[in-house]
Design a protein around this motif. Structure first.
Motif, PDB file in Angstrom:
ATOM      1  N   SER A   1     161.660 -26.342  -7.958  1.00  0.00           N
ATOM      2  CA  SER A   1     161.647 -25.049  -7.281  1.00  0.00           C
ATOM      3  C   SER A   1     163.086 -24.691  -6.896  1.00  0.00           C
ATOM      4  O   SER A   1     163.771 -25.473  -6.226  1.00  0.00           O
ATOM      5  CB  SER A   1     160.772 -25.121  -6.027  1.00  0.00           C
TER       6      SER A   1
ATOM      7  N   THR B   1     158.710 -30.188 -12.425  1.00  0.00           N
ATOM      8  CA  THR B   1     158.932 -28.784 -12.089  1.00  0.00           C
ATOM      9  C   THR B   1     159.820 -28.717 -10.849  1.00  0.00           C
ATOM     10  O   THR B   1     159.504 -29.339  -9.823  1.00  0.00           O
ATOM     11  CB  THR B   1     157.607 -28.056 -11.812  1.00  0.00           C
TER      12      THR B   1
ATOM     13  N   SER C   1     158.892 -29.232  -7.050  1.00  0.00           N
ATOM     14  CA  SER C   1     157.774 -28.356  -6.742  1.00  0.00           C
ATOM     15  C   SER C   1     156.596 -29.174  -6.257  1.00  0.00           C
ATOM     16  O   SER C   1     156.409 -30.330  -6.651  1.00  0.00           O
ATOM     17  CB  SER C   1     157.378 -27.552  -7.982  1.00  0.00           C
ATOM     18  N   THR C   2     155.786 -28.581  -5.404  1.00  0.00           N
ATOM     19  CA  THR C   2     154.595 -29.282  -4.912  1.00  0.00           C
ATOM     20  C   THR C   2     153.549 -29.445  -6.005  1.00  0.00           C
ATOM     21  O   THR C   2     152.561 -30.152  -5.829  1.00  0.00           O
ATOM     22  CB  THR C   2     153.970 -28.503  -3.744  1.00  0.00           C
ATOM     23  N   ASP C   3     153.768 -28.807  -7.159  1.00  0.00           N
ATOM     24  CA  ASP C   3     152.830 -28.917  -8.277  1.00  0.00           C
ATOM     25  C   ASP C   3     153.005 -30.211  -9.069  1.00  0.00           C
ATOM     26  O   ASP C   3     152.189 -30.533  -9.930  1.00  0.00           O
ATOM     27  CB  ASP C   3     152.999 -27.739  -9.254  1.00  0.00           C
ATOM     28  N   ASN C   4     154.090 -30.952  -8.784  1.00  0.00           N
ATOM     29  CA  ASN C   4     154.387 -32.149  -9.576  1.00  0.00           C
ATOM     30  C   ASN C   4     153.341 -33.241  -9.379  1.00  0.00           C
ATOM     31  O   ASN C   4     152.850 -33.464  -8.272  1.00  0.00           O
ATOM     32  CB  ASN C   4     155.758 -32.709  -9.190  1.00  0.00           C
TER      33      ASN C   4
ATOM     34  N   ASN D   1     160.795 -21.174 -10.542  1.00  0.00           N
ATOM     35  CA  ASN D   1     160.568 -22.552 -10.965  1.00  0.00           C
ATOM     36  C   ASN D   1     161.218 -22.786 -12.321  1.00  0.00           C
ATOM     37  O   ASN D   1     161.227 -21.892 -13.177  1.00  0.00           O
ATOM     38  CB  ASN D   1     159.074 -22.864 -11.069  1.00  0.00           C
TER      39      ASN D   1
ATOM     40  N   ARG E   1     163.315 -16.621  -5.666  1.00  0.00           N
ATOM     41  CA  ARG E   1     162.788 -17.969  -5.900  1.00  0.00           C
ATOM     42  C   ARG E   1     162.216 -18.040  -7.312  1.00  0.00           C
ATOM     43  O   ARG E   1     161.615 -17.078  -7.807  1.00  0.00           O
ATOM     44  CB  ARG E   1     161.704 -18.288  -4.873  1.00  0.00           C
TER      45      ARG E   1
END
Length: 421
Positions: free
Chosen positions: A78, A76, A139-142, A98, A96
């Motif tokens: 950003s 993901t 993304s910090t979700d990765n 994703n 912004r």
């Protein structure tokens, strides 16, 4: 590491045309296509009476540093459009979103939409000089898997598995020829001069950050390489800890004469200027690397001239010395060097003889030779065999740089018998 790269830098697909016209504000510039056009300066007004969207389009890819392979996995990204007014350093978050990179992709087209009215409001109806930037980061979700783990350097702080990228600043203005039938005007984004050729990288080096320009094209010399980034973090950590590696590298010297071969964007040389603050550092590469390297020196270092606090400079130097001027050869061959560094210069087997010949000409009894390389193929070991065969240079210290998955190794080589083993 994998690098986020622009295959196409930001350009505009859809923008309402402003009927305002002021011929005194026209100037010549270049767009992404490289074609000279007549354009207005940044304070051109946009047609804020319409809420039609401006579509900012670009294409990114995720590749290794040399671009030989693509990121094979899901990620993901950003994507952020930010603005900065010339009179303020404060960033304005415009929009912004994703986007998803999926396994098997080689390129990812991205569109950002923002209303003309919003852009005009940020520009204060054309009265403010504003630059816009597109930033693409993981993304910090990765949660990377299958060998694409988050990288960690020797200070313990994480380096991203996907190195973020930021476009150079651009601005919006009207077009000379509005489209009569469609709400589409090409080339509404303008760049300063040839800045469309470059991107910006913020590279964490220990407790500091280097801001580096990098070219968007296919050039090898004007890109960032993994081994250089890892070496910079390793050197900074070694300096802070005053560990064995740093003591072996510097000895008792506080003011050193340092030469880097194949400096490229200047990543390693700029870090050296922070590690060895009182030293004279000369970065060398081909003429093609001069512009980006000198711009990076100006961005990161205030001591590019002579002085008590040392100096850092770029000098043109071809490993085939017959192609250099007498002055260029003298700059390298006539100096006495305490430290010579070559980072990621062993990827091309055909250049080994020239490289080793140069190394042996610049290495004396007082010189430490630091070679850093990412092992892309087994034939790279031939460099060390040649150095030993030609002039009995051997590795005194070998250090695997983190992360191990990057296969980057630092070697200090010295003349046999010149130091205690």
């Amino acid at each position: 590491m994998y690098h986020v790269r622009f295959l196409k830098v930001p350009y505009s697909k859809c923008l309402q045309h402003s009927q305002k016209s002021d011929s005194s504000k026209r100037s010549s510039t270049k767009l992404y296509s490289g074609k000279p056009v007549t354009a207005r300066k940044p304070n051109d007004g946009l047609k804020s009476s319409s809420a039609s969207p401006c579509r900012i389009s670009f294409v990114v890819t995720l590749t290794t540093d040399l671009g030989e392979s693509f990121f094979y996995g899901n990620a993901t990204l950003s994507v952020n459009l930010i603005a900065r007014r010339q009179s303020s350093s404060k960033a304005i978050d415009v929009t912004r979103t994703n986007v998803q990179w999926k396994t098997g992709m080689r390129a990812l087209p991205i569109d950002l939409e923002v209303s003309v009215r919003q852009i005009d409001r940020i520009m204060k109806n054309g009265r403010m000089d504003v630059r816009f930037y597109v930033h693409v980061a993981p993304s910090t979700d990765n949660k990377y898997q299958n060998g694409n783990d988050i990288c960690a350097h020797t200070t313990g702080d994480p380096l991203p598995a996907l190195l973020p990228v930021t476009s150079m600043g651009f601005w919006f203005s009207g077009s000379e020829k509005p489209c009569a039938l469609k709400d589409t005007i090409q080339h509404a984004i303008k760049y300063d001069g040839a800045n469309y050729r470059y991107v910006v990288r913020d590279i964490p080096i220990g407790t500091t950050t280097l801001k580096l320009l990098e070219e968007t094209g296919e050039s090898i010399a004007r890109h960032l390489w993994d081994s250089g980034i890892l070496l910079c973090n390793f050197l900074m950590a070694s300096k802070q800890n005053n560990d064995v590696f740093m003591r072996q590298l510097t000895g008792s010297s506080k003011q050193m004469n340092v030469l880097e071969l194949g400096s490229g964007c200047g990543t390693v040389g700029l870090t050296l200027s922070k590690v060895f603050r009182q030293s004279h550092i000369v970065l060398t590469d081909l003429e093609s690397a001069r512009n980006v390297c000198e711009r990076n020196i100006a961005l990161n270092c205030t001591r590019s001239g002579s002085g008590a606090n040392g100096q850092i400079e770029f000098s043109i130097f071809n490993w085939d010395s017959s192609k250099n001027t007498a002055e260029e050869n003298a700059k390298v061959f006539d100096a006495k060097w305490d430290l010579v560094i070559a980072s990621d210069c062993t990827y091309n087997v055909d250049s080994f003889d020239m490289l080793t010949d140069v190394l042996l000409r610049v290495v004396s009894q007082r010189t430490k030779l630091l070679l850093v390389h990412k092992e892309r193929h087994g034939s790279e070991a031939r460099v060390f065999d040649l150095l030993k065969e030609k002039n009995k240079l051997q590795s005194q210290w070998r250090q695997q740089l983190e992360p191990a998955s990057a296969r980057s190794t630092a070697d200090i080589l010295v003349r046999m018998g010149s130091m205690n083993q």
